[in-house]
Design an enzyme around this catalytic site. Structure first.
Site, PDB file in Angstrom:
ATOM      1  N   ASP A 249     -11.815 -18.678 -36.491  1.00 46.90           N
ATOM      2  CA  ASP A 249     -12.460 -19.524 -37.507  1.00 46.90           C
ATOM      3  C   ASP A 249     -13.572 -20.341 -36.848  1.00 46.90           C
ATOM      4  O   ASP A 249     -14.183 -19.904 -35.852  1.00 46.90           O
ATOM      5  CB  ASP A 249     -11.372 -20.405 -38.166  1.00 46.90           C
ATOM      6  N   ASP A 250     -13.843 -21.506 -37.346  1.00 46.99           N
ATOM      7  CA  ASP A 250     -14.924 -22.383 -36.874  1.00 46.99           C
ATOM      8  C   ASP A 250     -14.811 -22.650 -35.364  1.00 46.99           C
ATOM      9  O   ASP A 250     -13.744 -22.502 -34.783  1.00 46.99           O
ATOM     10  CB  ASP A 250     -14.793 -23.705 -37.659  1.00 46.99           C
TER      11      ASP A 250
ATOM     12  N   ARG B 262     -20.174 -33.686 -44.838  1.00 49.24           N
ATOM     13  CA  ARG B 262     -19.534 -33.053 -43.678  1.00 49.24           C
ATOM     14  C   ARG B 262     -20.581 -32.807 -42.573  1.00 49.24           C
ATOM     15  O   ARG B 262     -20.586 -31.784 -41.915  1.00 49.24           O
ATOM     16  CB  ARG B 262     -18.871 -31.740 -44.083  1.00 49.24           C
TER      17      ARG B 262
ATOM     18  N   LYS C 292     -14.953 -14.335 -42.681  1.00 50.09           N
ATOM     19  CA  LYS C 292     -14.624 -15.426 -43.612  1.00 50.09           C
ATOM     20  C   LYS C 292     -15.920 -16.186 -43.852  1.00 50.09           C
ATOM     21  O   LYS C 292     -16.497 -16.754 -42.929  1.00 50.09           O
ATOM     22  CB  LYS C 292     -13.563 -16.334 -43.000  1.00 50.09           C
ATOM     23  N   TRP C 293     -16.400 -16.158 -45.103  1.00 56.87           N
ATOM     24  CA  TRP C 293     -17.699 -16.732 -45.475  1.00 56.87           C
ATOM     25  C   TRP C 293     -17.439 -18.086 -46.136  1.00 56.87           C
ATOM     26  O   TRP C 293     -17.005 -18.154 -47.277  1.00 56.87           O
ATOM     27  CB  TRP C 293     -18.377 -15.768 -46.447  1.00 56.87           C
ATOM     28  N   ASP C 294     -17.717 -19.131 -45.376  1.00 54.84           N
ATOM     29  CA  ASP C 294     -17.368 -20.477 -45.838  1.00 54.84           C
ATOM     30  C   ASP C 294     -18.587 -21.190 -46.406  1.00 54.84           C
ATOM     31  O   ASP C 294     -19.738 -20.800 -46.149  1.00 54.84           O
ATOM     32  CB  ASP C 294     -16.812 -21.253 -44.627  1.00 54.84           C
TER      33      ASP C 294
ATOM     34  N   ASN D 153     -19.186 -25.422 -47.120  1.00 52.74           N
ATOM     35  CA  ASN D 153     -18.408 -26.660 -47.161  1.00 52.74           C
ATOM     36  C   ASN D 153     -19.072 -27.870 -47.790  1.00 52.74           C
ATOM     37  O   ASN D 153     -18.623 -28.985 -47.566  1.00 52.74           O
ATOM     38  CB  ASN D 153     -17.955 -26.997 -45.741  1.00 52.74           C
TER      39      ASN D 153
ATOM     40  N   ASP E 239      -7.554 -25.744 -49.043  1.00 49.50           N
ATOM     41  CA  ASP E 239      -7.224 -26.251 -47.704  1.00 49.50           C
ATOM     42  C   ASP E 239      -5.853 -26.906 -47.707  1.00 49.50           C
ATOM     43  O   ASP E 239      -5.345 -27.272 -46.652  1.00 49.50           O
ATOM     44  CB  ASP E 239      -8.287 -27.253 -47.247  1.00 49.50           C
TER      45      ASP E 239
HETATM   46  C1  DGJ Z   1     -13.144 -25.165 -44.567  1.00 56.77           C
HETATM   47  C2  DGJ Z   1     -12.172 -24.018 -44.780  1.00 56.77           C
HETATM   48  O1  DGJ Z   1     -11.543 -24.152 -46.010  1.00 56.77           O
HETATM   49  C3  DGJ Z   1     -11.159 -24.023 -43.647  1.00 56.77           C
HETATM   50  O2  DGJ Z   1     -10.212 -23.019 -43.863  1.00 56.77           O
HETATM   51  C4  DGJ Z   1     -11.877 -23.838 -42.337  1.00 56.77           C
HETATM   52  O3  DGJ Z   1     -12.482 -22.580 -42.297  1.00 56.77           O
HETATM   53  C5  DGJ Z   1     -12.913 -24.932 -42.155  1.00 56.77           C
HETATM   54  N1  DGJ Z   1     -13.780 -25.012 -43.280  1.00 56.77           N
HETATM   55  C6  DGJ Z   1     -13.713 -24.706 -40.900  1.00 56.77           C
HETATM   56  O4  DGJ Z   1     -14.705 -25.624 -40.741  1.00 56.77           O
END
Ligand code: DGJ
Length: 723
Positions: free
Chosen positions: A361-362, A438, A471-473, A475, A543
């Site tokens: 992930d990140d 963020r 995984k395409w996030d 935020n 989350d």
């Molecule tokens: C938000 C996502 O919902 C999390 O699962 C994770 O990938 C974080 N971002 C990473 O910054």
């Protein structure tokens, strides 16, 4: 089936009828939408629809009021004071339109929307009706599309505005659909939420005026979902009438229900007009997002199953039926503190668990030690990963695993090399400090050069390494809306142009990297909609990874979206979001009927948990073959929060799986009978773990006994197998 006779349009699906009439003056009147009826009663429809008959639209060929007339495409400024379907500002600046029937066409198949997601069919099983209206004031044409998927009671709707005039006009409002009903004694159901509590169903009585769900955040949002249902007062999960609408769209939307002065109800959905306007020059066409409309007389459960079927059979990536992988995601295991050694150790720890993909992930790129830096710099951090990803991928392969990677393509950190090079690429107002969220800024995806650059930097990694999963996030939400590349008069186009840019990038990745499985995410489930599901067959749901918190979230999400699109991970306890401690079994059971994955440090698992985990994984393997076509039933989510139960039934009714979770033990309760659904009355089933054999009718009508012995947060997972 679609038919046209004596100025009536008849759309018939397995259980519903949708009827419209061209009135003598050219107004397209809505006559009926509801349970399937025969088409022969034309005299009746001359009296119908109720309130336009009781409050006549015309007396002696003179319009008395438009405000009571049920219509398909209500105009603005000509006597209907309810919500208009389309508002076009004419060349003279007036917003007055008069839409009248012009022509229509009928054809087999679905309509391909060029830069927007839509329901398609490769089997020719759909039919489309296109009705063309002409605005008698501006001369502009409005095309109403009805694509009918007969066997699943689905009508896909969208609207096109074509400027066939010599002048430039401006579009201010465009609904994908408008349905007018003669009744109003109903409830509205929508899904509200926030971060960590997405898509909670809420039901309320309609009142005079408008009730709406909408987003102005540039994405569908944590707080709302592009879905609403109009239901009769007596409608529940299994019985009663329900009309559902969901938009295939991830941007600013509005879905509304308006009760007019004469008691009729207008149900509409489309782009949110709050920040929207669109300049349409001679010859240009504007296409609205597509909406999915469905009707059920078997309650909300059937409405949901209709949506599920539309998604599974006709929606882009979901209909392509890529195998859903069981992932091990590293976010809650290590957050930003990732490095090669930790990942190699994790691979060693999980290698015989039966997992498919390890998802980093990140934290793997730029100087990403925390959330304040490096977004946009999609280059591997070589302090953390000195050999790039080669060693990790090799280790994955030699242990039968695939490798997945996290990106957040649509944003940029102000502390990044990309920002140093292109400070003007983020959405901002010149001379004004942009709002951060963020610590991020949003890239301006209405600009092609920005989208291209993101493609280039991400695809370099995807081409270099064997990456099976992305995984395409996303935020944050959009602020400082607008684009420095748009003229003063076109800033109202930005939100929609931005989401079109996002879709174009997703489409490009989908096409160029067909072997990659894409999972959507947005601060958890902040962008869970059919628009994203067109490109990515699965979305991280929330989350909030606490199994008990997830019950409500998954329950609400299933109202519209099929279980296999709902990504659910077993995480550590005490849970990182709620501090709650739940049994490992419950955490696995709550994910089992959905897309199961894991998200924790495997080195913290006990031997007993590892054994349980292996059982969960092999059970999921066994179930997944039939779960992706199963009918999903929400058996229970009690208002006093004591328990929740769900059931999946295989298409041939030979198998079923049932989950029951105790949320709050009630000592005064003597236990209960859970009435199963969807089984074959006459078949005999073995019920595990009870080891009894009973008929489908017993399980459905007498019910499955649930003993009182279950304590807070304990679960039972039943399997029902035909004998
Ligand atoms: C938000 C996502 O919902 C999390 O699962 C994770 O990938 C974080 N971002 C990473 O910054």
């Amino acid at each position: 089936m679609i038919a046209f006779a004596n100025n009536y349009f008849y759309i018939t699906t397995k259980s519903s009828s949708y009827i419209m009439k061209i009135l003598p003056d050219g107004v397209l009147k809505h006559c009926y939408y509801g349970r399937r009826i025969s088409n022969q009663n034309m005299d009746y429809y001359n009296l119908y629809t109720g309130y336009s008959y009781i409050v006549p639209y015309m007396i002696n060929n003179e319009v008395t009021t438009m405000d009571a007339l049920p219509q398909e495409c209500p105009s603005c400024g000509r006597g209907d004071y309810r919500n208009p379907a389309v508002v076009i500002e004419n060349a003279d600046g007036r917003r007055v339109n008069d839409f009248k029937y012009f022509s229509h066409r009928l054809y087999r198949g679905a309509v391909c929307l060029e830069s927007l997601p839509y329901l398609d069919t490769d089997t020719g099983s759909a039919e489309t009706l296109e009705i063309i209206l002409k605005d008698l004031i501006s001369g502009v044409h409005v095309h109403l599309f009805y694509t009918v998927f007969e066997d699943i009671d689905i009508i896909a709707r969208h609207t096109e505005v074509r400027n066939i005039t010599e002048s430039t006009v401006r579009l201010h409002n465009i609904m994908s659909l408008n349905v007018d009903f003669e009744f109003s004694d109903c409830d509205m159901i929508s899904l509200y939420g926030s971060w960590g509590k997405e898509r909670t169903p809420e039901r309320y009585t309609l009142h005079h005026g408008k009730a709406t769900v909408s987003s102005n955040k540039g994405s569908s949002g944590h707080h709302s979902c592009p879905f609403a249902a109009l239901v009769k007062k007596d409608t529940d999960e299994e019985s009663g009438e329900a009309y559902g609408i969901s938009l295939i769209y991830s941007g600013d939307f509005e879905i509304g229900i308006q009760v007019g002065q004469f008691g009729g109800t207008r149900f509409y959905a489309g782009i949110n007009s709050e920040n929207f306007s669109w300049k349409l020059q001679k010859g240009e066409i504007f296409t609205s997002p597509q909406a999915i409309l469905t009707y059920s007389h078997e309650g909300l459960g059937k409405m949901s199953r209709n949506f599920h079927a539309a998604c599974r059979r006709h929606l882009g990536a979901c209909a392509q039926k890529k195998k859903h992988a069981i992932v091990w995601n590293l976010w809650e295991a290590f957050y930003f503190e990732v490095n090669e050694q930790k990942i190699l150790d994790t691979i060693n720890a999980v290698r015989d668990f039966g997992i498919d993909v390890l998802v980093l992930d990140d934290g793997w790129f730029g100087n990403r030690e925390n959330e304040s830096t490096s977004l946009g710099d999609w280059l591997i951090n070589t302090d953390k990963f000195p050999g790039g990803f080669n060693n990790i991928i090799e280790r994955c392969k030699s242990n039968g695993l695939k490798f997945g990677l996290w990106f957040e393509p649509e944003v940029i950190s102000s502390e990044s090399n990309l920002f140093k090079k292109h400070p003007d690429w983020c959405i901002h107002i010149d001379g004004v400090a942009p709002m951060k969220s963020r610590s991020e800024l949003v890239l301006d995806f209405s600009r092609q050069e920005v989208v291209d650059a993101v493609y280039d930097s991400m695809s370099a990694i995807l081409k270099k390494y064997d990456i099976a999963y992305v995984k395409w996030d996303m935020n944050r939400n959009i602020t400082d809306n607008g684009s420095i590349s748009l003229s003063n008069g076109q800033q109202g186009e930005h939100s929609h142009r931005h989401i079109l840019g996002v879709y174009s990038l997703m489409q490009r990745f989908k096409k160029e990297f067909p072997h990659i499985f894409f999972e959507g995410s947005a601060g958890g489930g902040g962008r869970f909609d059919f628009g994203i599901l067109y490109y990515m067959p699965q979305i991280w749901t929330s989350d909030n990874s606490d199994a008990i918190g997830r019950l409500q979230i998954q329950h609400g999400t299933s109202m519209v979206f099929p279980p296999e699109t709902i990504s659910c991970h077993v995480s550590a306890c005490p849970n990182h979001q709620t501090g709650r401690v739940t049994p490992f079994k419950t955490r696995g059971d709550v994910a089992q009927l959905f897309s199961l994955g894991y998200e924790l440090d495997p080195n913290h698992l006990t031997t007993e948990q590892i054994e349980l985990l292996k059982v969960q994984v092999s059970k999921h393997r066994e179930l997944e073959g039939w779960l992706e076509n199963a009918e999903f039933y929400r058996l229970k989510q009690s208002s006093d929060c004591d328990s929740c139960a769900w059931q999946s039934v295989s298409a041939d009714k030979s198998r079923s799986a049932v989950l029951y979770v105790t949320q709050l033990t009630k000592p005064e309760k003597v236990g209960e009978y859970l009435h199963l659904k969807g089984l074959d009355e006459t078949k005999k089933y073995r019920v595990l773990p009870l080891k009894i054999v009973v008929s489908g009718n017993v399980l459905m009508y007498a019910g499955l006994p649930i003993k009182r012995q279950y304590r807070d947060f304990e679960s039972i997972f039943f399997e029902i197998l035909e004998v």
